[in-house]
Design a protein around this motif. Structure first.
Motif, PDB file in Angstrom:
ATOM      1  N   ARG A  58       5.151  -1.616   5.963  1.00 28.61           N
ATOM      2  CA  ARG A  58       5.098  -0.382   5.081  1.00 28.61           C
ATOM      3  C   ARG A  58       6.175   0.773   5.702  1.00 28.61           C
ATOM      4  O   ARG A  58       6.837   1.456   4.933  1.00 28.61           O
ATOM      5  N   ASN A 103       0.878  -1.115  -0.085  1.00 28.31           N
ATOM      6  CA  ASN A 103      -0.009   0.067   0.037  1.00 28.31           C
ATOM      7  C   ASN A 103       0.960   1.078   0.062  1.00 28.31           C
ATOM      8  O   ASN A 103       0.786   2.295   0.772  1.00 28.31           O
ATOM      9  N   THR A 104       1.747   1.159  -0.915  1.00 30.34           N
ATOM     10  CA  THR A 104       2.736   2.436  -1.095  1.00 30.34           C
ATOM     11  C   THR A 104       2.028   3.808  -1.416  1.00 30.34           C
ATOM     12  O   THR A 104       2.397   4.799  -1.221  1.00 30.34           O
ATOM     13  N   ASP A 105       0.760   3.435  -2.004  1.00 27.38           N
ATOM     14  CA  ASP A 105       0.018   4.667  -2.622  1.00 27.38           C
ATOM     15  C   ASP A 105      -1.220   5.440  -1.817  1.00 27.38           C
ATOM     16  O   ASP A 105      -1.805   6.162  -2.064  1.00 27.38           O
ATOM     17  N   ILE A 106      -1.054   4.828  -0.349  1.00 23.42           N
ATOM     18  CA  ILE A 106      -1.906   5.291   0.449  1.00 23.42           C
ATOM     19  C   ILE A 106      -1.931   6.699   0.505  1.00 23.42           C
ATOM     20  O   ILE A 106      -0.707   7.046   1.124  1.00 23.42           O
ATOM     21  N   HIS A 107      -3.000   7.491   0.550  1.00 27.88           N
ATOM     22  CA  HIS A 107      -2.935   8.809   0.809  1.00 27.88           C
ATOM     23  C   HIS A 107      -2.398   9.291   2.277  1.00 27.88           C
ATOM     24  O   HIS A 107      -2.971   8.546   3.084  1.00 27.88           O
ATOM     25  N   LYS A 108      -1.833  10.159   2.655  1.00 24.41           N
ATOM     26  CA  LYS A 108      -1.481  10.546   4.088  1.00 24.41           C
ATOM     27  C   LYS A 108      -2.699  10.728   4.944  1.00 24.41           C
ATOM     28  O   LYS A 108      -2.668  10.414   6.130  1.00 24.41           O
ATOM     29  N   GLU A 123      -4.419   7.642   5.419  1.00 24.33           N
ATOM     30  CA  GLU A 123      -3.506   6.770   6.591  1.00 24.33           C
ATOM     31  C   GLU A 123      -3.687   7.454   7.993  1.00 24.33           C
ATOM     32  O   GLU A 123      -4.238   6.650   9.079  1.00 24.33           O
TER      33      GLU A 123
END
Length: 179
Positions: A166, A57-62, A65
């Motif tokens: 992650r 899930n490197t594309d999870i928006h901050k 998160e």
């Protein structure tokens, strides 16, 4: 008398080892002790933990998160922490609100005022009686985690929960910022 203690620190700083010692100390004094962690202490929290820590899930928006952590914390407080404190237990948590300030504030650059407000909403204003911050060079902590994973794999006692997550994939520069 209830007591709420949280442990904070970089990855691999020894929070789990210290929690074990604290549990023994308080049990020797005849206290009920509840140990817990963030994220993932509840059934719902385990699902949220799998999302936020999944290396894929490197594309999870901050903000996504942040809100997932806040959702976990709200469930955690209402389902585990407050009931235990109401019984008079000592609650020891591996991470709590200070992790949000470090990871999402200093690590992700989100506004600290917003984070404090969201933490207050998610916790209903519940603050720990004591926060223990374990300080360690992040390079040493990350190496400890690697060594622990290698030892478990060598013992053929592999566990999915021991996989590199992650946050551990972040650069050493990010880990130093978090510290």
């Amino acid at each position: 008398m209830s007591y709420f203690i949280t442990l904070e620190g970089v990855e691999g700083s020894g929070k789990t080892s210290l929690i074990d010692k604290l549990v023994g100390f308080f049990k020797d004094l005849d206290y009920e002790v509840v140990t817990t962690r963030e994220p993932g202490a509840t059934r719902i929290g385990k699902v949220l933990r799998s999302i936020v820590l999944d290396p894929a899930n490197t594309d999870i928006h901050k903000l996504t998160e942040l809100l997932l952590y806040a959702a976990d914390r709200a469930q955690h407080v209402s389902e585990i922490i407050k009931p235990a404190l109401n019984r008079g237990a000592v609650v020891i948590s591996d991470r709590y609100t200070h992790s949000t300030l470090a990871y999402q504030g200093y690590g992700r650059g989100l506004d600290l005022g917003t984070l404090n407000h969201l933490n207050a909403v998610a916790t209903g204003g519940l603050k720990p009686d004591l926060v223990l911050l374990l300080d360690l060079d992040p390079a040493v902590g990350l190496q400890r985690i690697k060594d622990r994973i290698i030892a478990k794999l060598a013992a053929k006692n592999a566990d999915v929960s021991l996989e590199w997550n992650r946050f551990e994939n972040e650069s050493l520069i990010v880990h130093r910022k978090l510290r």
